[in-house]
Design an enzyme around this catalytic site. Structure first.
Site, mmCIF file in Angstrom:
data_model
loop_
_atom_site.group_PDB
_atom_site.id
_atom_site.type_symbol
_atom_site.label_atom_id
_atom_site.label_comp_id
_atom_site.label_asym_id
_atom_site.label_seq_id
_atom_site.Cartn_x
_atom_site.Cartn_y
_atom_site.Cartn_z
ATOM 1 N N ASP A 1 7.155 31.464 36.311
ATOM 2 C CA ASP A 1 8.312 30.686 35.843
ATOM 3 C C ASP A 1 9.560 31.519 36.134
ATOM 4 O OD1 ASP A 1 10.010 28.909 34.339
ATOM 5 O OD2 ASP A 1 8.276 28.346 33.120
ATOM 6 N N LYS B 1 -1.891 33.629 34.304
ATOM 7 C CA LYS B 1 -1.196 33.514 35.604
ATOM 8 C C LYS B 1 0.207 32.928 35.446
ATOM 9 C CE LYS B 1 -5.462 32.619 38.231
ATOM 10 N NZ LYS B 1 -6.415 32.222 37.173
ATOM 11 N N ASP C 1 -5.981 35.740 31.238
ATOM 12 C CA ASP C 1 -5.677 35.267 32.595
ATOM 13 C C ASP C 1 -4.882 33.961 32.530
ATOM 14 O OD1 ASP C 1 -5.846 34.637 35.333
ATOM 15 O OD2 ASP C 1 -7.908 33.915 35.188
ATOM 16 N N THR D 1 -8.418 32.845 45.105
ATOM 17 C CA THR D 1 -9.643 32.977 45.915
ATOM 18 C C THR D 1 -10.233 31.618 46.284
ATOM 19 O OG1 THR D 1 -10.678 33.449 43.791
ATOM 20 C CG2 THR D 1 -10.383 35.297 45.271
ATOM 21 N N LYS E 1 -12.842 37.686 30.112
ATOM 22 C CA LYS E 1 -11.596 37.068 30.546
ATOM 23 C C LYS E 1 -11.420 35.745 29.820
ATOM 24 C CE LYS E 1 -11.035 34.924 34.652
ATOM 25 N NZ LYS E 1 -10.337 33.675 34.356
ATOM 26 N N ARG F 1 -19.126 31.642 36.579
ATOM 27 C CA ARG F 1 -20.290 30.764 36.578
ATOM 28 C C ARG F 1 -21.600 31.432 36.967
ATOM 29 N NH1 ARG F 1 -16.740 26.432 39.729
ATOM 30 N NH2 ARG F 1 -15.821 28.428 40.314
HETATM 31 O O1 C5P Z 1 -16.904 30.889 37.944
HETATM 32 P P1 C5P Z 1 -16.156 31.866 38.804
HETATM 33 O O2 C5P Z 1 -16.879 33.194 38.962
HETATM 34 O O3 C5P Z 1 -15.710 31.263 40.114
HETATM 35 O O4 C5P Z 1 -14.854 32.181 37.948
HETATM 36 C C1 C5P Z 1 -13.799 32.954 38.456
HETATM 37 C C2 C5P Z 1 -12.753 33.064 37.416
HETATM 38 O O5 C5P Z 1 -11.693 33.857 37.960
HETATM 39 C C3 C5P Z 1 -12.137 31.748 36.973
HETATM 40 O O6 C5P Z 1 -11.862 31.871 35.585
HETATM 41 C C4 C5P Z 1 -10.861 31.630 37.771
HETATM 42 O O7 C5P Z 1 -9.836 30.975 37.080
HETATM 43 C C5 C5P Z 1 -10.482 33.113 37.957
HETATM 44 N N1 C5P Z 1 -9.668 33.439 39.131
HETATM 45 C C6 C5P Z 1 -10.056 33.138 40.416
HETATM 46 N N2 C5P Z 1 -9.256 33.448 41.489
HETATM 47 C C7 C5P Z 1 -8.098 34.065 41.289
HETATM 48 C C8 C5P Z 1 -7.692 34.384 39.993
HETATM 49 C C9 C5P Z 1 -8.509 34.066 38.927
HETATM 50 O O8 C5P Z 1 -11.142 32.603 40.597
HETATM 51 N N3 C5P Z 1 -7.364 34.411 42.332
#
Ligand code: C5P
Length: 235
Positions: free
Chosen positions: A63, A60, A58, A121, A31, A213
């Site tokens: 607009d 998002k 991603d 999330t 991603k 992460r």
């Molecule tokens: O590090 P982590 O596992 O929390 O990363 C989650 C990834 O998913 C990040 O790049 C974040 O921007 C993305 N994301 C998210 N929640 C959403 C949509 C995308 O955490 N609803």
């Protein structure tokens, strides 16, 4: 588009991305989010695609419909596999996104799948109620967004694992539930509020998981990735 765990390449530049990807000797699903895309531009997508990986871009988008439509037309030319918008932009905006994506897809290639973010999330029910003034349980808001996303003709949503099964029931198994907020047992949750493990995600209705992460900041990212895959694919 494969269904491997999607690794969130949340790095500041191409050098760090290539260094990270060098550890893997298989085709991945990755991603590219706004941090990386806004630093490196479209060339980062080409660089990652050239290595043979599937790409979820991603960004998002959110607009007015015409702007999102034009932006999606441009993104389609990058040959990405999955892209997204915010469902809060509304049905017209989502329909515009889909039209743009179709218009920009080269003939002979398949159109990128298009999904919409329901509630991030990182958002709690309390934050949603106080800051967005949505006076509903969080699950109701997420389900509503999923239903209007389906109505607009999109392929699925981004949601937390905890809402995935209800969305599958309301919108059908084919409607994608892409779930971030994935952690390995005992790991930190960072800023995510609605987290789950890969095996819990698989058993509770996720179609695809996004892991950042828990892999990228692991002492050994390759071992962490393999653990995530093992749990995700466990029978
Ligand atoms: O590090 P982590 O596992 O929390 O990363 C989650 C990834 O998913 C990040 O790049 C974040 O921007 C993305 N994301 C998210 N929640 C959403 C949509 C995308 O955490 N609803």
């Amino acid at each position: 588009m494969n269904n491997k765990p999607i690794i969130a390449l949340d790095f500041p530049n191409e050098k760090d991305v290539l260094q990270f990807l060098n550890q893997f000797d298989e085709k991945l699903f990755v991603k590219i989010g706004m941090e990386l895309y806004l630093q490196e531009g479209p060339s980062i997508v080409a660089a990652v695609k050239d290595l043979g990986h599937d790409v979820f871009l991603d960004l998002k988008l959110h607009d007015i419909p015409n702007t999102v439509k034009s932006a999606m037309k441009g993104l389609a030319r990058l040959g990405v596999d999955l892209v997204n918008v915010h469902a809060a932009g509304g049905i017209d905006m989502m329909e515009g996104a889909l039209e743009g994506l179709e218009a920009g897809t080269q003939s002979g290639s398949s159109r990128a799948r298009l999904i919409a973010v329901t509630q991030l999330t990182s958002t709690t029910e309390e934050q949603m109620q106080q800051q967005q003034k949505i006076q509903l349980p969080l699950i109701e808001s997420v389900l509503h967004y999923a239903k209007i996303t389906k109505q607009a003709g999109l392929d699925g949503v981004v949601c937390s694992v905890h809402e995935a099964a209800a969305i599958a029931e309301a919108c059908g198994e084919e409607f994608l539930r892409v779930t971030p907020g994935i952690r390995l047992a005992g790991g930190e949750s960072h800023d995510q509020k609605r987290v789950a493990t890969p095996d819990y995600a698989r058993k509770n209705g996720s179609s695809l998981i996004v892991v950042g992460r828990a892999i990228t900041k692991a002492e050994n990212p390759l071992i962490a990735y393999k653990k995530v895959v093992e749990l995700w694919e466990e029978k």
